[in-house]
Design an enzyme around this catalytic site. Structure first.
Site, PDB file in Angstrom:
ATOM      1  N   LYS A 190      27.077 -28.487  -4.119  1.00  6.11           N
ATOM      2  CA  LYS A 190      28.304 -28.454  -3.313  1.00  6.11           C
ATOM      3  C   LYS A 190      29.516 -28.642  -4.220  1.00  6.11           C
ATOM      4  O   LYS A 190      30.539 -27.982  -4.062  1.00  6.11           O
ATOM      5  CB  LYS A 190      28.245 -29.550  -2.237  1.00  6.11           C
ATOM      6  N   ASP A 232      31.192 -31.362   8.371  1.00  8.05           N
ATOM      7  CA  ASP A 232      29.850 -30.984   8.834  1.00  8.05           C
ATOM      8  C   ASP A 232      29.839 -30.532  10.295  1.00  8.05           C
ATOM      9  O   ASP A 232      28.866 -29.933  10.751  1.00  8.05           O
ATOM     10  CB  ASP A 232      28.890 -32.183   8.697  1.00  8.05           C
ATOM     11  N   GLN A 292      26.096 -37.290   2.640  1.00  4.66           N
ATOM     12  CA  GLN A 292      24.862 -36.543   2.385  1.00  4.66           C
ATOM     13  C   GLN A 292      23.689 -37.209   3.117  1.00  4.66           C
ATOM     14  O   GLN A 292      23.464 -38.408   2.968  1.00  4.66           O
ATOM     15  CB  GLN A 292      24.589 -36.492   0.868  1.00  4.66           C
TER      16      GLN A 292
END
Ligand code: NAP
Length: 281
Positions: A51, A118, A95
């Site tokens: 990422k 997200d 995460q």
């Protein structure tokens, strides 16, 4: 035909890099994504590195905050609260997975909905399920729709079957397909006669986490097969679909790796930019 998420992501990233430059000219700054990782799980570390690299490619600043394996839920939430208040942080990602003693749901809900890259915050979930589209959309489902649209695959009126009903993939992709006017069936571990259902699918999305679970006999000739699964077998990444046998029967199929994965990261970048614009315009 192979639906390459790698190729599409790379094309979209080039446009994004130019867009980030334009944003910098107008605002005097660039989007900044903060990523929190707990502990030293090698798979999580590798995802975070991927990422970070993608952010750098398009000019998005990114900071990785590594917290110890035994961090308390309170400490984790305090870190998130600090990032929520920091005007120079535009997107926050925690995460997953988190250690079992931490309430993942509670932690994710602490991220400001305006910095939720997200798309897991209740306000963003509400925007998705009420079809308002005023918030961020979860990255993997959004990436799948990009792939289908980019290949000009007709979705409206088609029979779409999603195997898996997780909040991260199965349910949101089913909702997005429904909003594209597909007729959607969601299957899960208690579904009976799975093969009867999958073999009628024009579009089959597989998100279960079981290596090569979907075999050629479960697929309708000419179907579009989207393999979300990521499984490590003998040190190699394989999907939930038995690619070698299914590829000749499907009209389109995503490979693993190089299919849905790169599009998930690409949509993370899109969502970070979206969160940045929410805070600036
Ligand atoms: P998850 O939360 O574990 O959900 C798995 C789903 O599969 C559940 O709904 C489960 O049903 C269903 N399932 C399990 N066994 C089944 C069976 N035998 N028949 C039918 N359904 C079955 O997983 P997830 O987070 O959605 O992820 C799924 C896979 O996608 C994993 O391999 C994950 O690593 C991968 N993934 C990839 C990306 C990417 O960017 N490429 C992103 C996210 C996830 P029940 O609900 O009944 O238990």
């Amino acid at each position: 035909m192979i639906l390459s998420g790698k190729d599409l992501a790379s094309r979209l990233k080039e446009n994004m890099r130019l867009y980030v430059k334009d944003l910098e000219e107008v605002t005097g700054t660039t989007p900044h994504l903060a990523v929190i990782i707990v502990g030293n799980n090698p798979a999580s570390q590798s995802y975070v590195k991927g990422k970070s690299k993608a952010c750098e490619e398009v000019g998005i600043r990114n900071t990785t905050i590594t917290l110890p394996e035994d961090v308390t839920e309170r400490e984790l939430i305090q870190t998130i609260s600090g990032l929520n208040l920091d005007p120079d942080v535009h997107g926050i990602l925690v995460q997953l997975p988190l250690p079992a003693y931490i309430d993942e749901h509670r932690v994710m809900n602490c991220i400001s909905s305006r910095k939720d890259v997200d798309g897991f915050h209740p306000a963003n979930v509400d925007a998705l399920y009420t079809s308002k589209y005023t918030g961020t959309i979860p990255c993997t489902p959004k990436g799948i729709i990009h792939l289908l649209r980019d290949a000009n695959i007709d979705i409206a009126g088609k029979n779409a079957v999603v195997i898996g009903r997780s909040n991260i993939v199965g349910l949101p992709v089913a909702k997005l397909l429904l909003d594209e006017n597909a007729t959607v069936t969601i299957c899960h571990s208690k579904t009976q006669n799975l093969k009867d259902i999958t073999s009628k699918a024009d579009i089959l999305v597989v998100a279960i986490g079981k290596a090569k679970f979907v075999t050629e006999d479960m697929v309708k000739p000419g179907a579009v097969v989207i393999d979300v699964g990521v499984n490590r077998v003998d040190g190699k990444l394989v999907g939930d679909v038995d690619f070698n046998t299914v590829k000749d029967k499907a009209s389109y199929i995503t490979p693993v790796p190089g299919g849905v994965g790169p599009m998930t990261i690409e949509c993370l970048l899109e969502n970070t930019i979206y969160c940045f614009t929410l805070q600036y315009f």
